[in-house]
Motif scaffolding. Structure first.
Motif, PDB file in Angstrom:
ATOM      1  N   LEU A  97      -6.896  11.503  -1.489  1.00 21.84           N
ATOM      2  CA  LEU A  97      -5.751  12.267  -1.252  1.00 21.84           C
ATOM      3  C   LEU A  97      -6.064  13.311  -0.535  1.00 21.84           C
ATOM      4  O   LEU A  97      -5.278  14.104   0.282  1.00 21.84           O
ATOM      5  CB  LEU A  97      -5.478  12.742  -2.711  1.00 21.84           C
ATOM      6  CG  LEU A  97      -4.137  13.716  -2.800  1.00 21.84           C
ATOM      7  CD1 LEU A  97      -3.002  13.080  -2.084  1.00 21.84           C
ATOM      8  CD2 LEU A  97      -3.978  14.245  -4.267  1.00 21.84           C
ATOM      9  N   GLN A 101       1.334   4.148  -3.541  1.00 25.81           N
ATOM     10  CA  GLN A 101       1.237   5.905  -3.380  1.00 25.81           C
ATOM     11  C   GLN A 101       1.822   6.617  -4.469  1.00 25.81           C
ATOM     12  O   GLN A 101       1.769   7.867  -4.510  1.00 25.81           O
ATOM     13  CB  GLN A 101       1.428   6.336  -1.750  1.00 25.81           C
ATOM     14  CG  GLN A 101       0.908   5.827  -0.697  1.00 25.81           C
ATOM     15  CD  GLN A 101      -0.678   5.831  -0.909  1.00 25.81           C
ATOM     16  OE1 GLN A 101      -1.408   6.708  -1.252  1.00 25.81           O
ATOM     17  NE2 GLN A 101      -1.451   4.503  -0.911  1.00 25.81           N
ATOM     18  N   SER A 128       0.979  -1.111  -0.052  1.00 29.04           N
ATOM     19  CA  SER A 128      -0.015  -0.145  -0.027  1.00 29.04           C
ATOM     20  C   SER A 128       0.938   1.223   0.016  1.00 29.04           C
ATOM     21  O   SER A 128       0.578   2.191  -0.699  1.00 29.04           O
ATOM     22  CB  SER A 128      -1.011  -0.003   1.259  1.00 29.04           C
ATOM     23  OG  SER A 128      -0.068  -0.117   2.550  1.00 29.04           O
ATOM     24  N   ASN A 162       0.080   8.853  -6.762  1.00 30.69           N
ATOM     25  CA  ASN A 162      -0.344  10.210  -6.699  1.00 30.69           C
ATOM     26  C   ASN A 162       0.306  11.311  -7.668  1.00 30.69           C
ATOM     27  O   ASN A 162       0.074  12.052  -7.919  1.00 30.69           O
ATOM     28  CB  ASN A 162      -0.306  10.686  -5.255  1.00 30.69           C
ATOM     29  CG  ASN A 162      -1.349  10.241  -4.417  1.00 30.69           C
ATOM     30  OD1 ASN A 162      -2.387  10.396  -4.490  1.00 30.69           O
ATOM     31  ND2 ASN A 162      -0.902   8.964  -3.649  1.00 30.69           N
ATOM     32  N   ALA A 197       1.577   9.541   0.679  1.00 32.77           N
ATOM     33  CA  ALA A 197       0.741   9.930  -0.519  1.00 32.77           C
ATOM     34  C   ALA A 197       1.041  11.613  -0.764  1.00 32.77           C
ATOM     35  O   ALA A 197       1.198  12.172  -1.854  1.00 32.77           O
ATOM     36  CB  ALA A 197      -0.877   9.962  -0.230  1.00 32.77           C
ATOM     37  N   HIS A 229      -5.578  12.599   3.113  1.00 33.59           N
ATOM     38  CA  HIS A 229      -4.241  12.158   3.417  1.00 33.59           C
ATOM     39  C   HIS A 229      -3.661  13.816   3.493  1.00 33.59           C
ATOM     40  O   HIS A 229      -2.725  13.809   4.455  1.00 33.59           O
ATOM     41  CB  HIS A 229      -3.710  11.349   2.202  1.00 33.59           C
ATOM     42  CG  HIS A 229      -4.205  10.137   2.036  1.00 33.59           C
ATOM     43  ND1 HIS A 229      -4.768   9.339   3.201  1.00 33.59           N
ATOM     44  CD2 HIS A 229      -4.189   9.094   1.190  1.00 33.59           C
ATOM     45  CE1 HIS A 229      -5.278   8.129   2.852  1.00 33.59           C
ATOM     46  NE2 HIS A 229      -4.797   7.966   1.583  1.00 33.59           N
ATOM     47  N   VAL A 274       0.808   5.962   5.275  1.00 36.37           N
ATOM     48  CA  VAL A 274       0.240   6.100   3.724  1.00 36.37           C
ATOM     49  C   VAL A 274       0.027   7.594   3.706  1.00 36.37           C
ATOM     50  O   VAL A 274       0.448   8.070   2.665  1.00 36.37           O
ATOM     51  CB  VAL A 274      -1.248   5.377   3.636  1.00 36.37           C
ATOM     52  CG1 VAL A 274      -1.818   5.956   2.509  1.00 36.37           C
ATOM     53  CG2 VAL A 274      -0.708   3.865   3.176  1.00 36.37           C
TER      54      VAL A 274
END
Length: 617
Positions: free
Chosen positions: A510, A482, A478, A485, A578, A513, A574
């Motif tokens: 996003l 990222q 995972s 992005n 991201a 995040h 994460v």
């Protein structure tokens, strides 16, 4: 009472609509799909439903799915037993039973608005018996004998109709079955199992497969002789009684027989295709090529394998190519420049063919993939640039899927993905192929699709099916994902802020995040500056956002200790990952300009010559 009957599990899927005891519409799916028998009678295809036949029946009566009182499905998995307990050699029969149990969910997807609680399971042979007994005229007291291949646990059924009731008298348990004997016999004779002639069988009269030389079958030319497996359909011509005196006939005229049609000749000139597979040499490539070679229907004119591995010391790709594809396969070195560049090398090296089919090296084409693809290409209009396949992602049936498995399952709903996508070569040339600034297997397919649509080409969904298994992945997959992005930033630069809607892509998390990462960074900054109250508030916001993200990933999963631990740790990592890749994308692609079709100021990228290696059979 409005009842829709569905037959789907084995073969010849069909639908029938009965209103107040009267059949008002009935149709087989093959009438709409133009696919012989609707589908292959395999456990892997048991989920396929007669969607178009059911929709036609409802439209015929002016009904909507929510107007139905009941939907009957002609198999009751609760009556079935494991195949080995019934003496059947079918290791995948459990898939068939699983799909039957999930039929209400499949039906609600195929018929939006249908109440899943209205689905009723009918024993398979009772459905057979009812279709005969209740449809027969003046047969309110009659006997019915069903001789079938198999049902839930029996092969034959003796029943009796008394008025409006149908009583089962006796059933023959499996494995004793006349129908299974018939299936074994047809397979022994060279036909598809349980079929008596279809594209791909050795004696079929279809253009894709002509009788082999020396098979010993001569056409009957005498009156009164029934011709079996004739090369032309009988139509409505009656079969003469040999005992009667034959009518005078003209002397037979000798006709020049056309030589057997080879496979390339069976394809229309504008329906021939080449297959391009960029690969990193993963073990899944062999399974993909074997499925491609075994699929029924006309095969590719050429197969191009683009070796995109960074080093050349690995196992040669030639080891994975089946013998039947060796003479048509070439290997092109990709130089480890990413899948977009590899696909450009592949379609330019494929030669002058009208269609290019891109496959990923970890997909498995279906058993009728070649036949279905040929129908897809034949149905394309002059403005059709691409035809995508229907992607299936098998998930575990004994537990809930993991986060990675759910992520892969999203490919089934993705639009225009190049896991299995056929593009017209002329359209690829017109838009310049794939944008090689996409160095990862992400968004390069959506970018190409949007450029095709901007150039007034059309993209459609085909009928062929391809399976995309879930490959093994590490604990930190995972985090690696990222990096996409940064590709999203490039998509925004090229196609504007609302490209998500046009490409029908998932927006992702996003914005959340960025907010969670901002809260965490602010909490650290306030703590360093001695503003403890502000730091505590920002830390609480960071913790709440991280906890929400972790729960959103843990609750749908299997709940194992390893999965919960992985989701907890990566959920904290994460958001900053991201954010980092998003910022990196904004710096890397800051000079990218809005896409303009060729002829409006942006030149086409220069094609790169490809060194190629042809395999020897």
């Amino acid at each position: 009472m409005r009842i829709l009957g569905i037959n789907a599990l084995f073969h010849d899927p069909a639908a029938a609509l009965v209103i107040d005891g009267r059949t008002v519409a009935a149709a087989e799916e093959e009438r709409f799909s133009r696919r012989k028998h609707g589908k292959r009678p395999l456990p892997f295809s048991a989920w396929e439903l007669p969607e178009r036949a059911a929709a036609w029946c409802l439209a015929r009566a002016g009904l909507r799915p929510q107007d139905l009182d009941a939907v009957t499905y002609s198999f009751d998995s609760r009556l079935a037993r494991p195949a080995e307990d019934m003496g059947l050699d079918d290791p995948w029969d459990h898939l068939r039973l699983t799909y039957a149990r999930e039929a209400p969910g499949f039906l609600t997807t195929a018929l939006p608005g249908l109440d899943p609680g209205s689905v009723r399971f009918v024993p398979h042979h009772m459905a057979h018996a009812a279709s005969s007994a209740f449809a027969a005229p003046d047969a309110r007291n009659s006997s019915v004998l069903v001789l079938d291949g198999r049902g839930e646990r029996a092969s034959h059924l003796a029943a009796r109709r008394v008025g409006d009731r149908l009583e089962a008298l006796h059933a023959q348990d499996l494995p004793h079955s006349l129908g299974l004997v018939y299936e074994d016999l047809t397979e022994h004779l060279g036909f598809l199992r349980s079929f008596d002639g279809s594209p791909g069988c050795p004696w079929s009269s279809t253009p894709a497969s002509t009788p082999p030389a020396g098979h010993g079958r001569r056409p009957a030319r005498r009156p009164g002789v029934l011709r079996l497996l004739a090369r032309r359909p009988a139509g409505h011509r009656p079969v003469r009684d040999p005992a009667r005196r034959p009518l005078p006939t003209r002397p037979p005229q000798r006709r020049r027989r056309r030589p057997p049609m080879t496979e390339p000749e069976a394809l229309r000139g504008d329906a021939s295709y080449a297959v391009v597979i960029p690969t990193l040499g993963r073990p899944s490539l062999g399974a993909c090529l074997r499925a491609l070679a075994a699929a029924s229907g006309p095969g590719p004119v050429r197969v191009v394998l683009v070796d995109d591995r960074p080093a050349t010391g690995g196992v040669p790709l030639t080891a994975d190519v089946p013998p039947s594809l060796r003479a048509r396969t070439i290997v092109v070195p990709g130089g480890a420049r990413g899948p977009a560049a590899a696909r450009n090398l592949g379609w330019r090296a494929a030669g002058d063919v009208p269609w290019i089919v891109f496959l990923d090296d970890d997909v498995v084409p279906g058993p009728t993939w070649g036949d279905d693809l040929t129908l897809d290409l034949a149905a394309a209009t002059e403005r059709t640039a691409g035809i995508t396949a229907r992607i299936e992602v098998p998930l575990p049936v004994d537990r809930r899927p993991t986060d990675w498995e759910r992520n892969t399952a999203g490919l089934a709903a993705a639009r225009w993905i190049t896991a299995d996508m056929a593009y017209r070569r002329a359209a690829l040339t017109a838009v310049g192929g794939f944008d090689e600034r996409f160095r990862r297997a992400f968004r390069e397919d959506a970018d190409l699709a949007l450029r095709m649509l901007d150039a007034d080409w059309a993209l459609t969904v085909g009928r062929r099916t391809t399976t995309h298994p879930v490959r093994r992945a590490g604990r930190w997959i995972s985090l690696r994902l990222q990096a996409g992005n940064a590709d999203d930033v490039l998509m925004t630069r090229l196609h504007g802020r609302h490209w998500w809607r046009r490409a029908e892509a998932h927006r992702g998390r996003l914005p959340l995040h960025l907010a969670v990462t901002g809260a965490g960074v602010t909490a650290l900054g306030c703590a360093l500056l001695g503003r403890h109250r502000a730091a505590a508030a920002c830390a609480a916001a960071w913790l709440a956002g991280t906890a929400e993200f972790a729960l959103a990933r843990i609750l749908p999963g299997p709940g194992t200790r390893d999965e919960v631990l992985t989701m907890t740790v990566t959920s904290a990592l994460v958001p900053p990952a991201a954010t980092w890749h998003w910022l990196r994308g904004r710096v890397t692609h800051r000079k990218a300009r809005r896409y303009a079709p060729f002829g409006n100021g942006e030149p086409a990228p220069a094609p790169r010559s490809a060194a190629r290696e042809r395999l020897r059979s």
